[in-house]
Design an enzyme around this catalytic site. Structure first.
Site, PDB file in Angstrom:
ATOM      1  N   CYS A 130      28.816 -59.305 -27.992  1.00 45.59           N
ATOM      2  CA  CYS A 130      28.496 -58.763 -29.311  1.00 45.59           C
ATOM      3  C   CYS A 130      27.679 -59.740 -30.150  1.00 45.59           C
ATOM      4  O   CYS A 130      26.805 -59.333 -30.917  1.00 45.59           O
ATOM      5  CB  CYS A 130      29.774 -58.371 -30.052  1.00 45.59           C
ATOM      6  SG  CYS A 130      31.013 -59.689 -30.176  1.00 45.59           S
ATOM      7  N   HIS A 132      34.609 -59.791 -33.636  1.00 43.86           N
ATOM      8  CA  HIS A 132      33.446 -58.984 -33.287  1.00 43.86           C
ATOM      9  C   HIS A 132      32.278 -59.338 -34.196  1.00 43.86           C
ATOM     10  O   HIS A 132      32.469 -59.709 -35.357  1.00 43.86           O
ATOM     11  CB  HIS A 132      33.779 -57.497 -33.425  1.00 43.86           C
ATOM     12  CG  HIS A 132      32.730 -56.585 -32.868  1.00 43.86           C
ATOM     13  ND1 HIS A 132      32.321 -56.641 -31.554  1.00 43.86           N
ATOM     14  CD2 HIS A 132      31.998 -55.586 -33.443  1.00 43.86           C
ATOM     15  CE1 HIS A 132      31.389 -55.713 -31.344  1.00 43.86           C
ATOM     16  NE2 HIS A 132      31.167 -55.082 -32.469  1.00 43.86           N
ATOM     17  N   ASP A 179      27.693 -50.930 -35.190  1.00 41.31           N
ATOM     18  CA  ASP A 179      28.556 -51.531 -34.169  1.00 41.31           C
ATOM     19  C   ASP A 179      27.801 -51.735 -32.861  1.00 41.31           C
ATOM     20  O   ASP A 179      27.318 -50.779 -32.254  1.00 41.31           O
ATOM     21  CB  ASP A 179      29.790 -50.656 -33.941  1.00 41.31           C
ATOM     22  CG  ASP A 179      30.959 -51.440 -33.402  1.00 41.31           C
ATOM     23  OD1 ASP A 179      30.763 -52.161 -32.401  1.00 41.31           O
ATOM     24  OD2 ASP A 179      32.063 -51.344 -33.967  1.00 41.31           O
TER      25      ASP A 179
END
Length: 275
Positions: free
Chosen positions: A60, A165, A183
């Protein structure tokens, strides 16, 4: 050698918590339209046009950075595939080994060090930026297309599964005080609008790997006329390595090809303390 076994249980996405608004839902589209109409989604199309789903479950950080660098139209100076130069998460190498990166991702400091090799960056930990400053920074970046924000947050604080994240911010809805999180783990959750106060709270939990809180990054081109140092937290201790907002790294000559897309094994973020 025996090939690693495939997991017996697999998943197709997770259900988004009820207090978060899916970007593609009717409510999400309404929030986005209003954000756009009020001038708080100016950089969205740059990000959306370069959206990158992370290629590994723990990528990520590199994926979010690649997305932002491509949105800023930064030339990596290195071949991606064929004759093309382009940023992709698998080319953004941290000082971790490939197996360690795939298993654990990168930390806040490693993201900062890596990002600073390619762009102008300000980093703010959740404990050094006030809630008001966080909101002000979100408003600032969403009104421009030459600077972007990447969050490093705790998913659990947002009612999601998983731990730390990274993902960029795409828009801000002033009326409901919600921000659009693009996201990077699209296979897990869609992009979503979340309450900014809760997002701020999600920056506070300590990363068990570093024993430091998470935070966020403001990223722009190195050759931009925008001076990000003006956005540095007024209460940051400049002598503290744990809270410094600006990394003093040498400029990479624009005419040197190919370039390395890593922060380098000798960088400060690769020290035993940071790891």
């Amino acid at each position: 050698a025996t090939a690693p076994s495939s997991p017996k249980v697999t998943f197709y996405r997770r259900e988004l918590p009820e207090d978060l608004v899916s970007f593609t839902s009717a409510d999400g589209r309404k929030l986005f339209k209003e954000s756009l109409n009020t001038g708080y989604a100016e950089g969205y199309f740059n990000l959306a046009g370069n959206f990158t789903v992370q290629s590994e479950p723990a990528y990520c950080g590199p994926s979010s950075l690649a997305m932002v660098l491509n949105a800023l139209e930064v030339d990596p100076g290195r071949r991606w595939k064929g004759v093309w130069r382009w940023y992709s998460d698998e080319l953004l190498e941290s000082c971790r080994t490939e197996s360690d990166l795939k298993a654990n991702g990168i930390t806040f400091d490693q993201f900062l060090c890596l990002a600073s090799s390619h762009a102008q960056v300000i980093a703010k930990r959740g404990t050094t930026a006030s809630r008001e400053e966080f909101v002000r920074d979100i408003k600032y970046v969403t009104q421009r297309d030459d600077v972007f924000m990447v969050l490093s947050f705790a998913r659990a604080a947002m009612g999601q599964t998983g731990d730390g994240h990274f993902s960029p911010i795409g828009a801000f809805h002033e009326g409901s005080n919600q921000a659009l999180v693009l996201d990077s783990a699209r296979y897990k959750y869609p992009s979503w609008f979340g309450d900014v106060d809760r997002l701020y709270d999600s920056l506070q939990p300590v990363d068990p790997e570093t024993n430091l809180p998470r935070g966020y990054f403001l990223i722009s081109r190195r050759d931009s006329r925008l001076d990000l140092s003006l956005l540095a937290s007024s209460n940051v201790d400049r002598d503290s390595k744990d809270s410094s907002g600006i990394v003093d790294l040498p400029e990479r000559p624009a005419d040197v090809f190919p370039t390395t897309l890593s922060c380098g094994k000798k960088s400060s973020c690769c020290s035993a303390k940071q790891l």
